[in-house]
Design a protein around this motif. Structure first.
Motif, PDB file in Angstrom:
ATOM      1  N   CYS A  29       8.692  66.874  23.520  1.00 38.02           N
ATOM      2  CA  CYS A  29       8.160  66.878  23.388  1.00 38.02           C
ATOM      3  C   CYS A  29       6.941  67.388  23.841  1.00 38.02           C
ATOM      4  O   CYS A  29       6.327  67.883  24.616  1.00 38.02           O
ATOM      5  CB  CYS A  29       7.826  64.777  23.186  1.00 38.02           C
ATOM      6  SG  CYS A  29       5.962  64.648  21.968  1.00 38.02           S
ATOM      7  N   CYS A  32       3.677  64.629  24.495  1.00 36.74           N
ATOM      8  CA  CYS A  32       3.421  64.175  26.059  1.00 36.74           C
ATOM      9  C   CYS A  32       4.231  64.931  26.991  1.00 36.74           C
ATOM     10  O   CYS A  32       4.783  64.680  27.985  1.00 36.74           O
ATOM     11  CB  CYS A  32       4.254  62.357  25.830  1.00 36.74           C
ATOM     12  SG  CYS A  32       5.949  62.989  25.834  1.00 36.74           S
ATOM     13  N   GLU A  34       7.664  65.428  28.057  1.00 41.59           N
ATOM     14  CA  GLU A  34       8.349  64.863  28.228  1.00 41.59           C
ATOM     15  C   GLU A  34       9.776  64.803  27.170  1.00 41.59           C
ATOM     16  O   GLU A  34       9.435  65.387  25.863  1.00 41.59           O
ATOM     17  CB  GLU A  34       8.404  63.319  28.088  1.00 41.59           C
ATOM     18  CG  GLU A  34       7.495  62.639  29.407  1.00 41.59           C
ATOM     19  CD  GLU A  34       7.926  62.667  30.600  1.00 41.59           C
ATOM     20  OE1 GLU A  34       9.151  62.875  31.328  1.00 41.59           O
ATOM     21  OE2 GLU A  34       7.286  62.287  31.881  1.00 41.59           O
ATOM     22  N   SER A  48       9.030  65.492  17.783  1.00 49.56           N
ATOM     23  CA  SER A  48       8.290  64.954  19.023  1.00 49.56           C
ATOM     24  C   SER A  48       8.675  63.417  19.204  1.00 49.56           C
ATOM     25  O   SER A  48       9.844  63.408  18.370  1.00 49.56           O
ATOM     26  CB  SER A  48       6.499  64.929  18.590  1.00 49.56           C
ATOM     27  OG  SER A  48       6.543  64.510  17.385  1.00 49.56           O
ATOM     28  N   CYS A  52       4.872  58.786  19.497  1.00 50.34           N
ATOM     29  CA  CYS A  52       3.726  60.648  20.121  1.00 50.34           C
ATOM     30  C   CYS A  52       3.042  60.734  18.856  1.00 50.34           C
ATOM     31  O   CYS A  52       2.391  60.981  18.337  1.00 50.34           O
ATOM     32  CB  CYS A  52       4.167  62.120  20.851  1.00 50.34           C
ATOM     33  SG  CYS A  52       4.803  61.101  22.438  1.00 50.34           S
ATOM     34  N   ARG A  96      13.396  59.443  32.439  1.00 52.30           N
ATOM     35  CA  ARG A  96      12.077  58.959  31.472  1.00 52.30           C
ATOM     36  C   ARG A  96      11.683  57.753  31.652  1.00 52.30           C
ATOM     37  O   ARG A  96       9.985  57.549  31.944  1.00 52.30           O
ATOM     38  CB  ARG A  96      11.651  60.219  30.414  1.00 52.30           C
ATOM     39  CG  ARG A  96      10.774  60.126  29.408  1.00 52.30           C
ATOM     40  CD  ARG A  96      10.408  60.054  28.284  1.00 52.30           C
ATOM     41  NE  ARG A  96       9.285  59.938  27.325  1.00 52.30           N
ATOM     42  CZ  ARG A  96       8.748  59.605  26.655  1.00 52.30           C
ATOM     43  NH1 ARG A  96       9.568  60.817  25.642  1.00 52.30           N
ATOM     44  NH2 ARG A  96       8.084  59.524  26.002  1.00 52.30           N
ATOM     45  N   GLU A 100       8.513  55.496  32.417  1.00 52.58           N
ATOM     46  CA  GLU A 100       7.538  55.219  31.329  1.00 52.58           C
ATOM     47  C   GLU A 100       7.647  53.164  32.320  1.00 52.58           C
ATOM     48  O   GLU A 100       6.013  52.760  31.782  1.00 52.58           O
ATOM     49  CB  GLU A 100       8.562  54.997  30.142  1.00 52.58           C
ATOM     50  CG  GLU A 100       8.373  56.104  29.640  1.00 52.58           C
ATOM     51  CD  GLU A 100       6.954  56.523  29.204  1.00 52.58           C
ATOM     52  OE1 GLU A 100       5.954  55.738  28.985  1.00 52.58           O
ATOM     53  OE2 GLU A 100       6.977  57.703  28.610  1.00 52.58           O
ATOM     54  N   SER A 104       3.550  53.378  32.188  1.00 52.00           N
ATOM     55  CA  SER A 104       3.483  53.285  30.752  1.00 52.00           C
ATOM     56  C   SER A 104       2.943  51.515  30.145  1.00 52.00           C
ATOM     57  O   SER A 104       3.681  50.903  29.949  1.00 52.00           O
ATOM     58  CB  SER A 104       4.454  54.282  29.702  1.00 52.00           C
ATOM     59  OG  SER A 104       4.124  53.370  28.112  1.00 52.00           O
TER      60      SER A 104
END
Length: 422
Positions: A29, A32, A34, A48, A52, A96, A100, A104
């Motif tokens: 993306c 971000c 990632e 993307s 995001c 990922r 997160e 996140s």
């Protein structure tokens, strides 16, 4: 595709996983940085994360982070591409997710629903991998894939040959298809590694038909373009609901009528972003709602932009248009975009804050100076009081003889007494 074809797809995915790792950069993306989680395909063909993309959109005109091409709707989740990314880069995908979970704040509300949906689809749908690489129209392997606004994928030539303008996927609301949309090159490169022979064979056939396709494109009636311009003009006159998007077609902001679900609330137990529809999608919702099974399947299939659990039983209420200060500023400055107006407001706000901070600093400096002056005056008063006290004590002491003079007087008296006795 047949069962043999399904098996070939699975084998191809397993074989291509190692070779495709060098393509992973194409599936990062640009926002971000990632690996993409929940793929959104922009009209230009760039990719993307859907969340995001949502966070990066402007109130009026949004632009691709890479090529700056303008777009006006949040793309729908491309289940096909998302499943292909998940199956091809599973290790990186899980890494990922772990990051997160730890860092996140949006993971639980916004990212986890997409993860659950994709993994469940991969687990329960035996033909999910096959469908992820096949054209929605011709049901063959994708060549030069382009996406409808709903996220479904088509071969570029299938769209041009059929002069397609709307998605034909079952139960889909009919996402717009632009035959001039950008090819999803990242996906095309990956498919060329997974299916080199099939891709080569299809591309050779399509090259021979290219001349015929160009002729078909040139024969598009000119009246359609005029009609489209008229619709755009009408849209410009419609009321604009800044900051609110349609959760079915993705249009952002909503223009014209706006409907809000009273049961999809923006709280911890409901949809984190609520649920809104534009007037056109409200009409579609009513048509689909005539078939209760279809409506429920529609919601379960993840067609809504954030996988909201909106159902036919929920209450949709028309939201009256409310003019805000942005509308007034836009009306007073029609030559400026909303982004320009907001930028000016931001700059003015920053200058005002700086001015207030400067004024506060000046006031603080003045207060410090006043305090210093008061301290100096207090010290002077104390010093004067000390000097006055010392002078008074000296005057008082001057009225009494000192000890040394009294001793001399006593000595003289003794001497006089001794002389008299003699």
């Amino acid at each position: 595709m047949s069962e043999t074809a399904d098996g070939n797809v699975i084998d191809a995915v397993k074989t291509a996983t190692d070779n495709a790792k060098e393509n992973i950069k194409e599936f990062e993306c640009p926002i971000c940085l990632e690996l993409i989680l929940g793929a959104a395909i922009l009209p230009c063909g760039h990719l993307s994360c859907i969340y995001c993309c949502h966070c990066s959109m402007n109130l009026e005109n949004s632009h691709c982070f890479l090529c700056k091409k303008q777009y006006h709707a949040l793309p729908g989740l491309s289940t096909q591409l998302s499943l292909l990314i998940l199956s091809t880069f599973r290790e990186q995908f899980d890494e990922r997710l772990e990051r997160e979970r730890e860092s996140s704040e949006e993971y639980e509300k916004f990212l986890l629903p997409f993860v659950k949906f994709l993994k469940e689809e991969l687990k329960t749908n035996a033909s999910a991998l096959t469908e992820s690489v096949t054209c929605t129209k011709c049901k063959r392997i994708l060549v030069n894939p382009i996406a409808a606004t709903c996220g479904h994928l088509y071969c570029l030539n299938c769209v041009r040959r059929g002069n397609m303008k709307k998605c034909v996927f079952e139960n889909c609301y009919g996402g717009d298809i632009d035959k001039e949309a950008g090819v999803v090159k990242a996906m095309q490169h990956l498919l060329e590694k997974m299916y080199p022979l099939e891709i080569k064979e299809r591309m050779e056939k399509e090259e021979n038909e290219e001349i015929e396709e160009v002729v078909m494109m040139e024969n598009v009636p000119s009246g359609e373009e005029g009609g489209q311009r008229g619709e755009e003009d009408d849209e410009k006159e419609e009321e604009v609901h800044f900051g609110v998007g349609c959760d079915l077609c993705g249009s952002y902001p909503i223009k014209g009528e706006r409907y809000q679900c009273r049961d999809c609330k923006e709280d911890e137990n409901g949809c984190p972003l609520g649920f809104d529809l534009c007037g056109k999608c409200k009409e579609f919702d009513e048509k689909v709602g005539l078939n209760e099974t279809s409506a429920n399947a529609y919601a379960a299939a993840g067609r809504f932009r954030f996988l909201q659990n909106h159902t036919r039983e929920h209450r949709l209420v028309k939201v009256p248009f409310r003019e805000s200060f942005l509308h007034r500023l836009k009306a007073a400055n029609p030559q400026m975009s909303i982004e320009q107006i907001l930028r000016i407001i931001t700059i003015a706000g920053e200058e005002r804050e700086q001015g207030e901070e400067g004024q506060e600093e000046e006031e603080e400096e003045e207060e410090e100076e006043e305090e210093e002056e008061e301290e100096e005056e207090e010290e002077e008063r104390e010093h004067e009081q000390e000097e006055g006290t010392s002078e008074e004590s000296e005057e008082v002491m001057g009225h009494f003889p000192s000890s040394s003079s009294s001793d001399v007087v006593n000595d003289e008296q003794q001497q006089q007494q001794e002389e008299q006795q003699r």
